[in-house]
Design a protein around this motif. Structure first.
Motif, PDB file in Angstrom:
ATOM      1  N   LEU A  86      -2.906   0.544-113.180  1.00  0.00           N
ATOM      2  CA  LEU A  86      -2.783  -0.724-112.575  1.00  0.00           C
ATOM      3  C   LEU A  86      -2.450  -1.662-113.622  1.00  0.00           C
ATOM      4  O   LEU A  86      -3.381  -1.776-114.516  1.00  0.00           O
ATOM      5  CB  LEU A  86      -3.933  -1.114-111.694  1.00  0.00           C
ATOM      6  N   TYR A  94       1.246  -4.744-105.583  1.00  0.00           N
ATOM      7  CA  TYR A  94       0.195  -4.092-104.888  1.00  0.00           C
ATOM      8  C   TYR A  94      -0.230  -4.806-103.639  1.00  0.00           C
ATOM      9  O   TYR A  94      -0.559  -4.124-102.465  1.00  0.00           O
ATOM     10  CB  TYR A  94      -1.139  -4.153-105.863  1.00  0.00           C
ATOM     11  N   ASN A  97       2.008  -3.948-100.904  1.00  0.00           N
ATOM     12  CA  ASN A  97       1.797  -2.716-100.309  1.00  0.00           C
ATOM     13  C   ASN A  97       0.372  -2.796 -99.590  1.00  0.00           C
ATOM     14  O   ASN A  97       0.743  -2.008 -98.296  1.00  0.00           O
ATOM     15  CB  ASN A  97       1.501  -1.892-101.582  1.00  0.00           C
ATOM     16  N   LEU A 126       1.894   2.404-107.005  1.00  0.00           N
ATOM     17  CA  LEU A 126       1.106   1.679-105.731  1.00  0.00           C
ATOM     18  C   LEU A 126       1.738   0.513-105.561  1.00  0.00           C
ATOM     19  O   LEU A 126       1.359  -0.283-104.669  1.00  0.00           O
ATOM     20  CB  LEU A 126      -0.200   1.552-105.907  1.00  0.00           C
ATOM     21  N   SER A 127       2.781  -0.019-106.342  1.00  0.00           N
ATOM     22  CA  SER A 127       3.543  -1.160-106.457  1.00  0.00           C
ATOM     23  C   SER A 127       4.766  -1.262-105.625  1.00  0.00           C
ATOM     24  O   SER A 127       5.688  -0.404-105.888  1.00  0.00           O
ATOM     25  CB  SER A 127       3.853  -1.692-107.832  1.00  0.00           C
ATOM     26  N   LEU A 154      -7.677  -0.333-104.631  1.00  0.00           N
ATOM     27  CA  LEU A 154      -6.516  -1.086-105.040  1.00  0.00           C
ATOM     28  C   LEU A 154      -6.892  -2.623-104.468  1.00  0.00           C
ATOM     29  O   LEU A 154      -6.520  -3.572-105.382  1.00  0.00           O
ATOM     30  CB  LEU A 154      -5.495  -0.583-104.522  1.00  0.00           C
ATOM     31  N   THR A 158      -6.458  -5.940-106.520  1.00  0.00           N
ATOM     32  CA  THR A 158      -5.713  -7.105-106.175  1.00  0.00           C
ATOM     33  C   THR A 158      -6.333  -8.320-106.061  1.00  0.00           C
ATOM     34  O   THR A 158      -5.899  -9.313-106.558  1.00  0.00           O
ATOM     35  CB  THR A 158      -4.790  -6.506-104.992  1.00  0.00           C
TER      36      THR A 158
END
Length: 182
Positions: A86, A94, A97, A126-127, A154, A158
């Motif tokens: 990350l 992120y 998402n 994951l972006s 996540l 974030t």
């Protein structure tokens, strides 16, 4: 998956672990991608590939791709050892998402030009914005749902790193003097 992901996360974020000094700055997970290949799914396709899952990588997986099951019609293969890190500058991706309502893994995968019966995963993310850049570059990008414990992980990252830019009102061009118009 949940227990393995948490134990890896705990190991990588442990400040007393000297082998993971960089991991303190960047949280990371090791994952593996599972892809199905279907033979002759219809009269127009010789092969159809579909992303099945992204799972926690285990040492028993090794580093080379391998076939898990092949019944002649559907072949399931494992593509192990992807490191997902990350990055603070991807926090907006992120956030996008997570705010989509159904957070997902994004997986870039490719088909062999010389042997179209072969495909492999290239990378995972994951972006949302990173996936968009890949799509703009004409890459094949598919997604599968993100597990709930990883959604929480996540989300915590974030929340810590994403700061939305304040919205600024732009003055209409017609109200500006001609020399200041763009």
């Amino acid at each position: 998956m949940a227990i393995a992901a948490r134990s890896r996360l705990a190991l990588m974020s442990n400040p007393s672990n000297p082998s993971n000094q960089l991991a303190q700055a960047r949280p990371a997970l090791h994952v593996a991608v599972v892809i199905d290949r279907e033979a002759n799914p219809n009269q127009w396709e010789a092969w159809r590939f579909s992303l099945v899952d992204v799972v926690a990588h285990e040492e028993a997986f090794g580093t080379a791709s391998r076939v898990l099951r092949d019944d002649g019609r559907v072949q399931r293969s494992l593509h192990p050892d992807f490191k997902l890190e990350l990055f603070a500058d991807e926090a907006e991706g992120y956030y996008l998402n997570l705010s989509s309502g159904a957070p997902v893994w994004f997986v870039v995968w490719r088909i062999d030009d010389e042997d179209p019966s072969r495909a492999w995963a290239e990378t995972v993310s994951l972006s949302y914005t990173e996936a968009g850049r890949w799509l703009d570059a004409q890459e094949r990008v598919d997604n599968v749902p993100l597990q709930s414990d990883l959604v929480e992980w996540l989300q915590a990252y974030t929340d810590q790193h994403y700061r939305p830019e304040p919205k600024r009102r732009r003055r209409p061009q017609s109200f500006l003097p001609p020399e200041e118009r763009q």
